[in-house]
Design a protein around this motif. Structure first.
Motif, PDB file in Angstrom:
ATOM      1  N   ILE A   1       9.633  47.469  34.296  1.00  0.00           N
ATOM      2  CA  ILE A   1       9.065  47.338  35.635  1.00  0.00           C
ATOM      3  C   ILE A   1       8.071  48.470  35.898  1.00  0.00           C
ATOM      4  N   THR A   2       7.035  48.144  36.637  1.00  0.00           N
ATOM      5  CA  THR A   2       5.948  49.094  36.890  1.00  0.00           C
ATOM      6  C   THR A   2       5.989  49.674  38.300  1.00  0.00           C
ATOM      7  N   THR A   3       7.108  49.485  38.985  1.00  0.00           N
ATOM      8  CA  THR A   3       7.303  50.062  40.311  1.00  0.00           C
ATOM      9  C   THR A   3       8.722  50.598  40.396  1.00  0.00           C
ATOM     10  N   THR A   4       8.993  51.395  41.421  1.00  0.00           N
ATOM     11  CA  THR A   4      10.352  51.838  41.721  1.00  0.00           C
ATOM     12  C   THR A   4      11.002  50.808  42.640  1.00  0.00           C
ATOM     13  N   TRP A   5      12.186  50.339  42.281  1.00  0.00           N
ATOM     14  CA  TRP A   5      12.933  49.393  43.112  1.00  0.00           C
ATOM     15  C   TRP A   5      13.961  50.194  43.907  1.00  0.00           C
TER      16      TRP A   5
ATOM     17  N   ASP B   1       1.634  59.386  52.702  1.00  0.00           N
ATOM     18  CA  ASP B   1       1.716  60.564  51.847  1.00  0.00           C
ATOM     19  C   ASP B   1       2.727  60.289  50.731  1.00  0.00           C
ATOM     20  N   VAL B   2       2.228  60.099  49.529  1.00  0.00           N
ATOM     21  CA  VAL B   2       3.084  59.730  48.404  1.00  0.00           C
ATOM     22  C   VAL B   2       4.111  60.813  48.103  1.00  0.00           C
ATOM     23  N   ARG B   3       3.821  62.045  48.505  1.00  0.00           N
ATOM     24  CA  ARG B   3       4.722  63.159  48.209  1.00  0.00           C
ATOM     25  C   ARG B   3       5.992  63.129  49.045  1.00  0.00           C
ATOM     26  N   LYS B   4       6.049  62.270  50.032  1.00  0.00           N
ATOM     27  CA  LYS B   4       7.227  62.186  50.890  1.00  0.00           C
ATOM     28  C   LYS B   4       8.202  61.114  50.389  1.00  0.00           C
ATOM     29  N   GLY B   5       8.449  61.134  49.116  1.00  0.00           N
ATOM     30  CA  GLY B   5       9.490  60.269  48.556  1.00  0.00           C
ATOM     31  C   GLY B   5       9.022  58.932  48.042  1.00  0.00           C
ATOM     32  N   ARG B   6       7.717  58.764  47.879  1.00  0.00           N
ATOM     33  CA  ARG B   6       7.231  57.486  47.361  1.00  0.00           C
ATOM     34  C   ARG B   6       7.013  57.585  45.847  1.00  0.00           C
ATOM     35  N   THR B   7       7.362  56.525  45.165  1.00  0.00           N
ATOM     36  CA  THR B   7       7.195  56.331  43.721  1.00  0.00           C
ATOM     37  C   THR B   7       8.122  57.243  42.923  1.00  0.00           C
ATOM     38  N   TYR B   8       8.234  56.956  41.647  1.00  0.00           N
ATOM     39  CA  TYR B   8       9.081  57.756  40.761  1.00  0.00           C
ATOM     40  C   TYR B   8       8.634  59.209  40.707  1.00  0.00           C
ATOM     41  N   MET B   9       7.380  59.491  41.050  1.00  0.00           N
ATOM     42  CA  MET B   9       6.872  60.848  40.939  1.00  0.00           C
ATOM     43  C   MET B   9       7.455  61.796  41.990  1.00  0.00           C
ATOM     44  N   TYR B  10       7.888  61.249  43.144  1.00  0.00           N
ATOM     45  CA  TYR B  10       8.353  62.129  44.210  1.00  0.00           C
ATOM     46  C   TYR B  10       9.696  61.714  44.817  1.00  0.00           C
ATOM     47  N   TYR B  11      10.226  60.559  44.450  1.00  0.00           N
ATOM     48  CA  TYR B  11      11.491  60.123  45.042  1.00  0.00           C
ATOM     49  C   TYR B  11      12.650  60.905  44.438  1.00  0.00           C
ATOM     50  N   GLN B  12      13.445  61.560  45.307  1.00  0.00           N
ATOM     51  CA  GLN B  12      14.537  62.411  44.846  1.00  0.00           C
ATOM     52  C   GLN B  12      15.865  61.671  44.728  1.00  0.00           C
ATOM     53  N   GLY B  13      15.966  60.496  45.321  1.00  0.00           N
ATOM     54  CA  GLY B  13      17.228  59.773  45.321  1.00  0.00           C
ATOM     55  C   GLY B  13      17.435  58.941  44.069  1.00  0.00           C
ATOM     56  N   LYS B  14      18.475  58.102  44.117  1.00  0.00           N
ATOM     57  CA  LYS B  14      18.778  57.217  42.998  1.00  0.00           C
ATOM     58  C   LYS B  14      18.303  55.807  43.351  1.00  0.00           C
ATOM     59  N   PRO B  15      17.307  55.295  42.660  1.00  0.00           N
ATOM     60  CA  PRO B  15      16.818  53.949  42.978  1.00  0.00           C
ATOM     61  C   PRO B  15      17.740  52.870  42.423  1.00  0.00           C
ATOM     62  N   LEU B  16      17.542  51.670  42.894  1.00  0.00           N
ATOM     63  CA  LEU B  16      18.261  50.542  42.308  1.00  0.00           C
ATOM     64  C   LEU B  16      17.832  50.370  40.860  1.00  0.00           C
ATOM     65  N   TYR B  17      16.521  50.314  40.633  1.00  0.00           N
ATOM     66  CA  TYR B  17      15.958  50.284  39.281  1.00  0.00           C
ATOM     67  C   TYR B  17      14.792  51.275  39.245  1.00  0.00           C
TER      68      TYR B  17
ATOM     69  N   SER C   1       4.395  75.573  39.840  1.00  0.00           N
ATOM     70  CA  SER C   1       3.124  75.400  40.531  1.00  0.00           C
ATOM     71  C   SER C   1       3.199  75.939  41.955  1.00  0.00           C
ATOM     72  N   LYS C   2       2.054  76.368  42.475  1.00  0.00           N
ATOM     73  CA  LYS C   2       2.001  76.841  43.856  1.00  0.00           C
ATOM     74  C   LYS C   2       1.907  75.688  44.850  1.00  0.00           C
ATOM     75  N   VAL C   3       1.730  74.467  44.347  1.00  0.00           N
ATOM     76  CA  VAL C   3       1.703  73.279  45.198  1.00  0.00           C
ATOM     77  C   VAL C   3       2.773  72.311  44.701  1.00  0.00           C
ATOM     78  N   GLN C   4       3.110  71.347  45.542  1.00  0.00           N
ATOM     79  CA  GLN C   4       4.105  70.366  45.146  1.00  0.00           C
ATOM     80  C   GLN C   4       3.542  69.468  44.039  1.00  0.00           C
ATOM     81  N   ARG C   5       4.235  69.408  42.929  1.00  0.00           N
ATOM     82  CA  ARG C   5       3.815  68.591  41.797  1.00  0.00           C
ATOM     83  C   ARG C   5       4.850  67.480  41.569  1.00  0.00           C
ATOM     84  N   PRO C   6       4.468  66.422  40.880  1.00  0.00           N
ATOM     85  CA  PRO C   6       5.415  65.330  40.628  1.00  0.00           C
ATOM     86  C   PRO C   6       6.659  65.793  39.869  1.00  0.00           C
ATOM     87  N   ILE C   7       7.772  65.120  40.138  1.00  0.00           N
ATOM     88  CA  ILE C   7       9.002  65.353  39.382  1.00  0.00           C
ATOM     89  C   ILE C   7       8.729  65.106  37.902  1.00  0.00           C
ATOM     90  N   LYS C   8       8.006  64.072  37.645  1.00  0.00           N
ATOM     91  CA  LYS C   8       7.487  63.750  36.316  1.00  0.00           C
ATOM     92  C   LYS C   8       6.324  62.806  36.492  1.00  0.00           C
TER      93      LYS C   8
END
Length: 334
Positions: free
Chosen positions: A170-174, A188-204, A260-267
């Motif tokens: 899959i090409t999105t976070t479920w 603002d994608v940094r506020k928990g959107r996409t696999y790059m910034y979401y800190q929780g446990k997704p369904l998929y 980093s001195k700025v917020q960077r993606p989790i991965k």
């Protein structure tokens, strides 16, 4: 399928033509052609009988008799298939959903069919992610057909009958709930959107997808300890098909920037490779990480340009964004 068409009798293949671009229809099936009947292969010793019941509409509306008919049919079948999801009538550009669950009574239909036949396979035929939390915990098999196109009938049948070993990711976070997402109008994608910034446990998680076989990752190698300007480092690993049938794996390569001195993606995904492996076969998969790779940069407001910071870069390789099998590191020199 049997029907009198211009006095033509016998067994025929029916082809449904995909028209596309029809508003409110994911698949607009309006015409068909007939070809001469094909003989049943000699190897086919037992015919497969397929019975179909509506169950409910895509928008989740149904008469009690519709679900009852589906339940009765499922109770008499060897295997029950339930197709659910959303289409452009439920969610599309300029026509947004108010929740990410299955519409209407779709989930009730799944539960009723599963109660009637524990050998139930759920097929997600959908143009968007859906939160199927109960189904993930209780349905024995789930197949995803996401934007599968005009040949999805053949493709899904091949997977269900074991003629094809699925390898899609899959090409999105479920997300498990709409409550896991920021406010609808906060982009603002940094506020928990996409696999790059979401800190929780997704369904998929982003990049998730299973196979009828299994794979083992091993022997990660990084060709240099430092990544210098105008240079690249190589990343190599071995992957082995540890199952009993041939299959493809999509190996995913991510990085994480430390300190980093700025917020960077989790991965952040850098590259991926699809690899076909026979049972027991091992292959080497290689990637290259260039000094100028976009995943190593961030936008600097003061300089109005993408910039880099020196420091440790984590090398992450796995089967999905949440299933990292191998880890390494390289120092970025600026």
């Amino acid at each position: 399928m049997s029907a009198p068409i211009s006095d033509i009798s016998g067994e025929h293949k029916v082809y449904l033509r995909f028209l596309g671009k029809a508003r409110h229809f994911l698949f607009n099936l309006r015409s068909f052609n007939l070809t001469p009947a094909e003989p049943i292969p000699a190897a086919a010793t037992k015919a497969v009988e397929v019975s179909v019941a509506l169950g409910c509409a895509v928008n989740g509306t149904a008469q009690p008799s519709d679900i009852a008919a589906a339940v009765k049919m499922a109770s008499q079948a060897d295997v029950a298939l339930v197709f659910v999801g959303v289409d452009q009538a439920i969610g599309a550009e300029g026509h947004d959903r108010s929740h990410i669950g299955l519409p209407g009574v779709q989930s009730d239909l799944i539960k009723a069919v599963l109660a009637a036949n524990p050998r139930t396979v759920l097929v997600i035929s959908s143009n968007a992610p859906v939160a199927i939390n109960w189904e993930q915990e209780n349905v024995p098999a789930i197949v995803g057909g996401i934007f599968a196109g005009q040949e999805q009938g053949h493709a899904i049948a091949d997977v269900l009958f074991g003629d094809y070993n699925p390898a899609g990711k899959i090409t999105t976070t479920w997300y498990a709930s709409v409550d896991d997402l920021p406010h609808f109008h906060d982009y603002d994608v940094r506020k928990g959107r996409t696999y790059m910034y979401y800190q929780g446990k997704p369904l998929y998680p982003f990049g998730h997808g299973l196979s009828y076989t299994t794979f083992e990752y091993a022997n990660l190698e990084v060709t240099a300890s430092a990544l210098k300007p105008q240079k690249a480092v190589g990343i190599a690993l071995s992957i082995t098909n540890t199952g009993r049938i041939a299959g493809d794996e999509i190996v995913q390569f991510y990085v994480h920037v430390n300190g980093s001195k700025v917020q960077r993606p989790i991965k952040q995904l850098v590259d991926f490779a699809r690899v076909h492996l026979e049972p027991g076969e091992t292959k080497t998969v290689s990637f290259a990480l260039g000094h100028d790779d976009q995943a190593l940069k961030y936008w600097d407001e003061a300089q109005q340009d993408f910039v880099q910071e020196p420091g440790k870069i984590d090398i992450l390789v796995g089967a999905s964004s949440a299933d990292i099998r191998l880890k390494g590191a390289v120092n970025l020199m600026v």
